[in-house]
Design a protein around this motif. Structure first.
Motif, mmCIF file in Angstrom:
data_model
loop_
_atom_site.group_PDB
_atom_site.id
_atom_site.type_symbol
_atom_site.label_atom_id
_atom_site.label_comp_id
_atom_site.label_asym_id
_atom_site.label_seq_id
_atom_site.Cartn_x
_atom_site.Cartn_y
_atom_site.Cartn_z
ATOM 1 N N UNK A 1 16.544 -7.663 39.588
ATOM 2 C CA UNK A 1 17.581 -7.841 38.564
ATOM 3 C C UNK A 1 17.569 -6.691 37.559
ATOM 4 N N UNK A 2 16.417 -6.129 37.249
ATOM 5 C CA UNK A 2 16.356 -4.974 36.348
ATOM 6 C C UNK A 2 17.083 -3.796 36.992
ATOM 7 N N UNK A 3 16.841 -3.530 38.261
ATOM 8 C CA UNK A 3 17.515 -2.420 38.934
ATOM 9 C C UNK A 3 19.024 -2.674 39.052
ATOM 10 N N UNK A 4 19.413 -3.903 39.337
ATOM 11 C CA UNK A 4 20.843 -4.236 39.426
ATOM 12 C C UNK A 4 21.506 -4.049 38.064
ATOM 13 N N UNK A 5 20.876 -4.463 36.985
ATOM 14 C CA UNK A 5 21.413 -4.303 35.636
ATOM 15 C C UNK A 5 21.621 -2.824 35.308
ATOM 16 N N UNK B 1 24.611 -1.548 37.332
ATOM 17 C CA UNK B 1 25.897 -2.007 36.773
ATOM 18 C C UNK B 1 26.238 -1.201 35.518
ATOM 19 N N UNK B 2 25.258 -0.948 34.658
ATOM 20 C CA UNK B 2 25.506 -0.153 33.446
ATOM 21 C C UNK B 2 25.961 1.253 33.826
ATOM 22 N N UNK B 3 25.351 1.846 34.834
ATOM 23 C CA UNK B 3 25.748 3.171 35.272
ATOM 24 C C UNK B 3 27.154 3.146 35.877
ATOM 25 N N UNK B 4 27.473 2.100 36.611
ATOM 26 C CA UNK B 4 28.806 1.996 37.211
ATOM 27 C C UNK B 4 29.890 1.953 36.141
ATOM 28 N N UNK B 5 29.667 1.183 35.095
ATOM 29 C CA UNK B 5 30.674 1.105 34.022
ATOM 30 C C UNK B 5 30.803 2.450 33.320
#
Length: 175
Positions: free
Chosen positions: A152-156, A159-163
């Motif tokens: 979940x830390x890596x996914x978070x 997602x922040x990088x994607x935005x």
């Protein structure tokens, strides 16, 4: 766990501190024993006692037997000293096993070398780089939760990088 007692001027070799462990004492060169038992045994709480001691030797450390013979016809007396060929022994009070009470430093060192175990033969050495399998459901659940938190830390972060990338792409498209 008790450590075997030290005896002044004596070498000490012991194989553990649990019940049944044994300690062997020996006098170094230049010292001689008083003939007491060189071994003590641990019962788990305390070590047995011994009267063994090492004192500075001014005589040979090997026991000497003296024999005298007298001849009456010639009235001459001869005394010869011979080294004892049989080791002195005493009975172990715990196991009832005969125990040698006078050993040389060479014999002591041979015993020490015989008791040494190569490090690569120990189970801790063999297990140091292997994982232990644990089939309990609770350990599987805790492992699953740990993996989930790390993922979940890596996914978070992703997602922040994607935005951020999406915002930068909009700015580039508008210009």
């Amino acid at each position: 766990m008790p450590v075997p007692p030290d005896i002044p001027n004596a070498l000490k070799l012991y194989n553990g501190t649990l019940a049944g462990s044994r300690t062997l004492y020996a006098c170094p060169p230049g010292f001689s024993s008083n003939g007491g038992s060189p071994e003590v045994v641990c019962d788990g709480l305390i070590w047995s006692t011994t009267s063994y001691s090492c004192s500075v030797s001014s005589t040979p450390t090997v026991p000497v037997t003296t024999s005298s013979t007298t001849t009456t016809a010639t009235t001459t007396t001869s005394t010869t000293a011979t080294l004892a060929t049989t080791p002195q022994t005493t009975t172990d009070p715990v196991g009832g096993i005969p125990v040698r009470t006078n050993i040389s430093l060479e014999e002591f060192n041979a015993i020490v070398e015989g008791l040494k175990v190569p490090k690569s033969n120990t189970s801790s050495y063999k297990r140091r780089l292997t994982c232990a399998y644990d089939p309990r459901p609770s350990s599987k659940a805790i492992g699953g939760v740990g993996i989930g938190l790390i993922c979940s830390v890596f996914v978070f972060i992703f997602i922040m990088d994607c935005t951020t990338i999406k915002k930068k792409n909009r700015i580039i498209e508008e210009n």
